[in-house]
Design an enzyme around this catalytic site. Structure first.
Site, mmCIF file in Angstrom:
data_model
loop_
_atom_site.group_PDB
_atom_site.id
_atom_site.type_symbol
_atom_site.label_atom_id
_atom_site.label_comp_id
_atom_site.label_asym_id
_atom_site.label_seq_id
_atom_site.Cartn_x
_atom_site.Cartn_y
_atom_site.Cartn_z
ATOM 1 N N ASP A 63 4.044 -10.122 -4.025
ATOM 2 C CA ASP A 63 4.368 -9.385 -5.247
ATOM 3 C C ASP A 63 4.487 -10.362 -6.408
ATOM 4 O O ASP A 63 5.234 -11.342 -6.334
ATOM 5 C CB ASP A 63 5.677 -8.624 -5.036
ATOM 6 C CG ASP A 63 6.204 -7.976 -6.301
ATOM 7 O OD1 ASP A 63 5.389 -7.684 -7.193
ATOM 8 O OD2 ASP A 63 7.428 -7.767 -6.399
ATOM 9 N N ASN A 65 5.185 -9.355 -9.763
ATOM 10 C CA ASN A 65 5.959 -8.891 -10.923
ATOM 11 C C ASN A 65 7.363 -8.378 -10.601
ATOM 12 O O ASN A 65 8.036 -7.814 -11.470
ATOM 13 C CB ASN A 65 5.179 -7.813 -11.686
ATOM 14 C CG ASN A 65 4.866 -6.592 -10.823
ATOM 15 O OD1 ASN A 65 5.318 -6.495 -9.686
ATOM 16 N ND2 ASN A 65 4.072 -5.688 -11.364
ATOM 17 N N ASP A 78 8.395 -5.884 -8.675
ATOM 18 C CA ASP A 78 8.646 -4.458 -8.437
ATOM 19 C C ASP A 78 8.747 -4.125 -6.956
ATOM 20 O O ASP A 78 8.920 -2.969 -6.578
ATOM 21 C CB ASP A 78 7.578 -3.590 -9.111
ATOM 22 C CG ASP A 78 6.189 -3.767 -8.504
ATOM 23 O OD1 ASP A 78 6.017 -4.609 -7.596
ATOM 24 O OD2 ASP A 78 5.257 -3.060 -8.950
ATOM 25 N N ASP A 127 -12.296 -1.567 2.080
ATOM 26 C CA ASP A 127 -12.253 -0.332 2.844
ATOM 27 C C ASP A 127 -13.009 0.766 2.105
ATOM 28 O O ASP A 127 -12.839 0.930 0.888
ATOM 29 C CB ASP A 127 -10.802 0.122 3.039
ATOM 30 C CG ASP A 127 -10.294 -0.122 4.443
ATOM 31 O OD1 ASP A 127 -11.013 0.235 5.388
ATOM 32 O OD2 ASP A 127 -9.186 -0.659 4.596
ATOM 33 N N ASP A 165 -13.713 3.302 7.090
ATOM 34 C CA ASP A 165 -12.485 3.861 7.655
ATOM 35 C C ASP A 165 -12.707 5.278 8.180
ATOM 36 O O ASP A 165 -13.173 6.151 7.442
ATOM 37 C CB ASP A 165 -11.384 3.883 6.597
ATOM 38 C CG ASP A 165 -10.101 4.505 7.128
ATOM 39 O OD1 ASP A 165 -9.409 3.823 7.895
ATOM 40 O OD2 ASP A 165 -9.816 5.666 6.788
ATOM 41 N N GLU A 208 -15.647 1.375 12.013
ATOM 42 C CA GLU A 208 -14.358 1.554 12.688
ATOM 43 C C GLU A 208 -14.470 2.644 13.753
ATOM 44 O O GLU A 208 -15.128 3.658 13.546
ATOM 45 C CB GLU A 208 -13.266 1.953 11.685
ATOM 46 C CG GLU A 208 -11.896 1.988 12.326
ATOM 47 C CD GLU A 208 -10.890 2.881 11.608
ATOM 48 O OE1 GLU A 208 -9.694 2.700 11.851
ATOM 49 O OE2 GLU A 208 -11.296 3.758 10.833
ATOM 50 N N HIS A 238 -3.655 -3.322 10.521
ATOM 51 C CA HIS A 238 -2.588 -2.583 9.841
ATOM 52 C C HIS A 238 -2.150 -1.337 10.592
ATOM 53 O O HIS A 238 -1.122 -0.746 10.245
ATOM 54 C CB HIS A 238 -3.051 -2.199 8.440
ATOM 55 C CG HIS A 238 -4.217 -1.247 8.468
ATOM 56 N ND1 HIS A 238 -5.476 -1.625 8.903
ATOM 57 C CD2 HIS A 238 -4.323 0.067 8.143
ATOM 58 C CE1 HIS A 238 -6.286 -0.592 8.842
ATOM 59 N NE2 HIS A 238 -5.616 0.445 8.395
ATOM 60 N N ASP A 239 -2.920 -0.905 11.585
ATOM 61 C CA ASP A 239 -2.570 0.280 12.372
ATOM 62 C C ASP A 239 -1.973 -0.071 13.731
ATOM 63 O O ASP A 239 -1.799 0.810 14.578
ATOM 64 C CB ASP A 239 -3.813 1.154 12.588
ATOM 65 C CG ASP A 239 -4.182 1.956 11.361
ATOM 66 O OD1 ASP A 239 -3.275 2.281 10.571
ATOM 67 O OD2 ASP A 239 -5.378 2.260 11.179
#
Length: 582
Positions: free
Chosen positions: A54, A56, A58, A131, A233, A288, A355-356
């Site tokens: 990150d 900034n 947030d 993706d 995807d 995929e 990520h899954d």
């Protein structure tokens, strides 16, 4: 006449020599799949942008954060980055619900930031893979807003609808819906729309050629900007049997088989290739969920079919909560049967995490203090020494582990939350569910990257969107950067080794000691070069029978501080050896 005979003899000799040479080249290519491409040789590093860095404060990772870490990414030795979705999105499924395919999500920055990122990657010799999420869109996409406004709207057929006056449509299971219902009633037009995933992710109607052309225009937009390819995807689900037949009970347990067998899927891919991909010959594409078998996977990437480049199948990671649920022998058989199908043509991906998935250490190794480093190094050795393009998930290079959250309030993922509240409606065992999620939740792999031991692991100066794993003070990139024997520096070493030895990319794969329940052993051979890879997937010492003579051989990589050949028949816990066999 004599001169004529000489000329004929010379001519025949040349022809014979050429045919012999051609035959030998053909055999070599056939036996080791030597049709060289950059994407076959690449090590691809997957970045989950929301959790990477990150810039900034947030609490959300962004493009400027990635830009600030480009030198770190370059230092890994990788060749390309696969970036999870950064398109405009209401973020119901962390960016996999896209409301505008030509804009950047505000959380991540601007298109100008993207242009800087792409330029910075290319300046460092790093390619960018994005993706392409076109099985479904967001329900906030303008197409769907228009489609649900009227049955006569020109965008109506961009999605799948069922008029309510015909009764309820044939049941379809949803991955993410609380009630597991994939048909959602929509009052404005008294109809149901289809969503295989979240109800905020309506499925696009690929049977409509206008929709297909819209997608092709989107692809051209990004390729013309200079990106280097797409990871497709959920595209295995794009084609639907629109007669909506009844499916057998329990089909959701074989969802790839029943949702991924659309009647026109390969027609659409071949059309995509003709209309778009063939015009960008250096771009790579990744399929995929490519089928339910090696033969199915080959259909996506057989060069003669002119569809996609790399098959990314799930059979090797769909093993339950951990490797012991399947057993190493079956695990080896999966990789071996795919390699056998792909030995002469087509190309595979090799990966253990994304990520899954939960963290690869927790699924295939051990996160205990004693074995975390050893098992992480062993797993990296596997990913980088098998035949196929290596895909490596961010954070695994420093040995990040599952977060093991205790409360549903700690989870943001639509999958975990909907399953939890669906179970709650049915009066299920919520404690048992949460305990299981400590091992299986997708968010175990999505916690913020652990850069250093400062607050929030150096990921953000604000409140992180997802809790940081509490082990960040001892597991982080800064600590490992300064330790020559760290997981991070081991990863760099194996990446360098893969580039140094073409046999690790194109070489023939041969499984050894097939029935060994603890050791994965194999050789890689190419043009007179032979490497032996020995991997102990257990926390115990393990015997191995290789049938390989070790005389004059040398160890070129080990995950233990000291190693000798000594006719290695016993491997230490989670030991990984690469031996150059003479």
């Amino acid at each position: 006449m004599k001169n004529l005979h000489v000329k004929i003899a010379i001519y025949l000799t040349i022809i014979f020599s050429f045919n012999m040479s051609y035959s030998q080249v053909t055999v070599t290519k056939s036996s080791s799949n030597l049709d060289k491409k950059w994407w076959k040789e690449a090590v691809i590093y997957q970045i989950y942008p929301r959790s990477f860095k990150d810039s900034n404060g947030d609490g959300v990772g962004d493009l400027k954060g990635i830009i600030s870490k480009l030198d770190y990414i370059k230092s890994l030795g990788i060749d390309a980055v696969w970036l999870n979705p950064i398109y405009e999105s209401p973020n119901d499924d962390n960016g996999y619900d896209i409301s505008n395919y030509r804009e950047i999500m505000k959380d991540f920055g601007t298109m100008e930031d993207f242009d800087v990122l792409l330029k910075g990657m290319h300046a460092r010799g790093i390619k960018l893979i994005m993706d392409l999420v076109v099985n479904h869109s967001s329900d906030e996409h303008e197409w769907f807003k228009q489609a649900r406004s009227s049955r006569d709207n020109k965008y109506r057929d961009y999605y799948h609808w069922w008029p309510a006056e015909k009764g309820k449509p044939t049941y379809r299971w949803s991955f993410f819906d609380v009630n597991s219902e994939a048909w959602k009633y929509d009052a404005p037009t008294n109809s149901y729309y289809l969503h295989y995933f979240s109800q905020k992710q309506p499925d696009l109607n690929w049977e409509n050629p206008k929709l297909r052309n819209e997608v092709y225009d989107i692809m051209r937009f990004w390729l013309d900007k200079g990106i280097d390819g797409f990871r497709m995807d959920a595209f295995q689900f794009a084609s639907k049997d629109t007669t909506w037949p009844e499916l057998p009970k329990g089909y959701e347990k074989q969802i790839e088989k029943y949702y991924g067998k659309g009647p026109h899927l390969h027609e659409y891919l071949q059309e995509m290739n003709r209309e778009v991909l063939s015009k960008y010959p250096n771009a790579m594409t990744v399929a995929e969920g490519a089928g339910t078998s090696p033969k199915d996977a080959m259909e996506f990437v057989d060069p003669d079919r002119k569809e996609l480049n790399i098959a990314y199948h799930f059979e090797s990671v769909s093993v339950g909560d951990c490797l012991s649920d399947l057993g190493l022998v079956k695990f080896k058989n999966i990789f071996s049967k795919y390699d056998e199908e792909f030995k002469d043509k087509g190309w595979l991906s090799i990966f253990l995490a994304n990520h899954d998935q939960p963290r690869m250490i927790n699924k295939f190794g051990s996160d205990t203090p004693e074995f975390r480093e050893l098992s992480s190094k062993m797993l990296s050795t596997f990913v980088l020494t098998m035949r196929g393009t290596s895909f490596y998930y961010n954070g695994d290079e420093i040995g990040m582990t599952n977060a093991k959250f205790n409360s549903i309030d700690d989870y943001q993922d639509v999958d975990t939350r909907n399953k939890y509240f669906g179970l709650k409606q049915k009066g299920g065992d919520l404690s048992a569910f949460l305990e299981g999620q400590k091992q299986t939740s997708r968010e175990n792999g999505r916690t913020p990257f652990q850069w250093d031991a400062s607050k929030n692991a150096g990921f953000t100066t604000g409140k992180p969107w997802l809790k940081v794993n509490q082990n960040y003070t001892t597991v982080n990139a800064e600590i490992e950067e300064n330790n020559p024997n760290s997981i991070l520096n081991y990863f760099r070493k194996i990446v360098k080794l893969r580039k140094q030895y073409p046999v690790l990319v194109y070489g023939k794969y041969t499984l050894l000691d097939k029935e060994n329940p603890k050791v994965f052993a194999y050789t890689r051979e190419l043009e007179g070069k032979k490497l032996l890879v020995l991997l102990n997937f257990s926390s115990d010492s393990a015997n191995v029978k290789t049938g390989v003579e070790f005389e004059n051989s040398k160890i070129i990589s080990s995950n233990y501080p000291t190693s000798t050949i000594n006719n290695r028949s016993v491997l230490r816990p989670y030991e990984a050896l690469i031996v150059e066999v003479k």
